[in-house]
Design an enzyme around this catalytic site. Structure first.
Site, PDB file in Angstrom:
ATOM      1  CG  ASN A 121      -0.300  -0.245   2.597  1.00  0.00           C
ATOM      2  OD1 ASN A 121       1.024  -0.709   2.762  1.00  0.00           O
ATOM      3  ND2 ASN A 121      -0.929   0.105   3.446  1.00  0.00           N
ATOM      4  CD  GLN A 129      -3.721  -0.268  -0.980  1.00  0.00           C
ATOM      5  OE1 GLN A 129      -3.950   0.427  -2.171  1.00  0.00           O
ATOM      6  NE2 GLN A 129      -3.933   0.221   0.158  1.00  0.00           N
ATOM      7  CB  ALA A 174     -16.458  -0.569   0.596  1.00  0.00           C
ATOM      8  CG  HIS A 175     -11.845   2.869   2.399  1.00  0.00           C
ATOM      9  ND1 HIS A 175     -12.010   1.667   3.298  1.00  0.00           N
ATOM     10  CD2 HIS A 175     -10.675   3.363   2.401  1.00  0.00           C
ATOM     11  CE1 HIS A 175     -10.766   1.467   3.740  1.00  0.00           C
ATOM     12  NE2 HIS A 175      -9.866   2.360   3.093  1.00  0.00           N
ATOM     13  CB  THR A 208     -27.749  -5.911  13.890  1.00  0.00           C
ATOM     14  OG1 THR A 208     -28.568  -6.133  15.133  1.00  0.00           O
ATOM     15  CG2 THR A 208     -28.527  -5.383  12.830  1.00  0.00           C
ATOM     16  CB  CYS A 230      -1.653   1.004   8.642  1.00  0.00           C
ATOM     17  SG  CYS A 230      -2.815   0.566   7.642  1.00  0.00           S
TER      18      CYS A 230
END
Length: 228
Positions: free
Chosen positions: A5, A33, A54-55, A91, A181
């Site tokens: 990354n 990535q 997802a981002h 949930t 990170c």
């Protein structure tokens, strides 16, 4: 890690997977990535687990996937309800799941055109920096097996360039000194230290997406000429 990354180098997960298979080892690949940026044929990829977020391809933040090969059995992460095939009780984030699926569907459908356009921007910036910024260097296999979304650049350390990230930020240019990170870490990037431990350089990671333009690259290069 399928693709680094920070510098973008891509690992041959087929070679690693076959090596793991040879020694009967379980293989998990961090594909955060690459999911949404490269096609995957998981039925023919020798991997037991992969993860995605997802981002990384314009989906909602805070939702990801864990792929588990059908031949592997693991214990539940959270006990209780039967959600997520009895693997993680609680949930489910329906909005996140739907958003992830739609973003991945869009990224997959447009992969060929988007990857070509983004890659062109990356290589354009690479050429412009080589042409206009003396002493610039690049980290990783920039012209080979590398992410088309990441360019790691090392600039000569000067009084001005030591403040390069701060000055880019106040000029509304988003870049980083390493991975998200390790943001805030004082010792800098362990990746850059391992491959290019040069105390006379300052490293910046630039990221690209389908919404970026050539004009934005030109603006960044012009600003870097002032800041280095």
């Amino acid at each position: 890690m399928h693709a680094n990354n920070e510098i973008g180098n891509i690992l041959d997960i087929f070679a690693v997977g076959n090596l793991c298979k040879l020694y009967n080892a379980i293989f998990h690949s961090d594909t955060v990535q690459t999911v949404g940026h490269f096609p995957f044929d998981l039925r023919n990829t020798p991997v037991h687990f992969i993860t995605g977020a997802a981002h990384k391809f314009h989906g909602p933040k805070g939702v990801g996937i864990l792929y588990i090969n059908e031949n592997v059995r693991i214990k539940p992460f959270v006990h209780g309800g039967g959600q997520e095939r009895n693997m993680r009780a609680g949930t489910e984030n329906i909005y996140g799941i739907v958003g992830f699926a739609k973003a991945l569907e869009t990224a997959t459908a447009n992969h060929e055109a988007d990857s070509a356009a983004i890659g062109t921007l990356k290589y354009y910036m690479y050429e412009q920096l080589k042409k206009h910024v003396p002493g610039v260097a690049f980290n990783g296999d920039v012209l080979g097996r590398s992410l088309y979304t990441v360019l790691s650049v090392s600039f000569p350390k000067t009084e001005k360039s030591e403040m390069i990230l701060f000055n880019l930020d106040i000029n509304s240019i988003c870049a980083s000194g390493g991975s998200a990170c390790t943001s805030g870490a004082e010792q800098g990037s362990h990746v850059i230290r391992a491959i290019n431990n040069n105390p006379n350089q300052v490293t910046v990671r630039f990221s690209f997406c389908k919404h970026n333009t050539k004009e934005e690259v030109d603006l960044v290069v012009e600003k870097l000429k002032e800041l280095v």
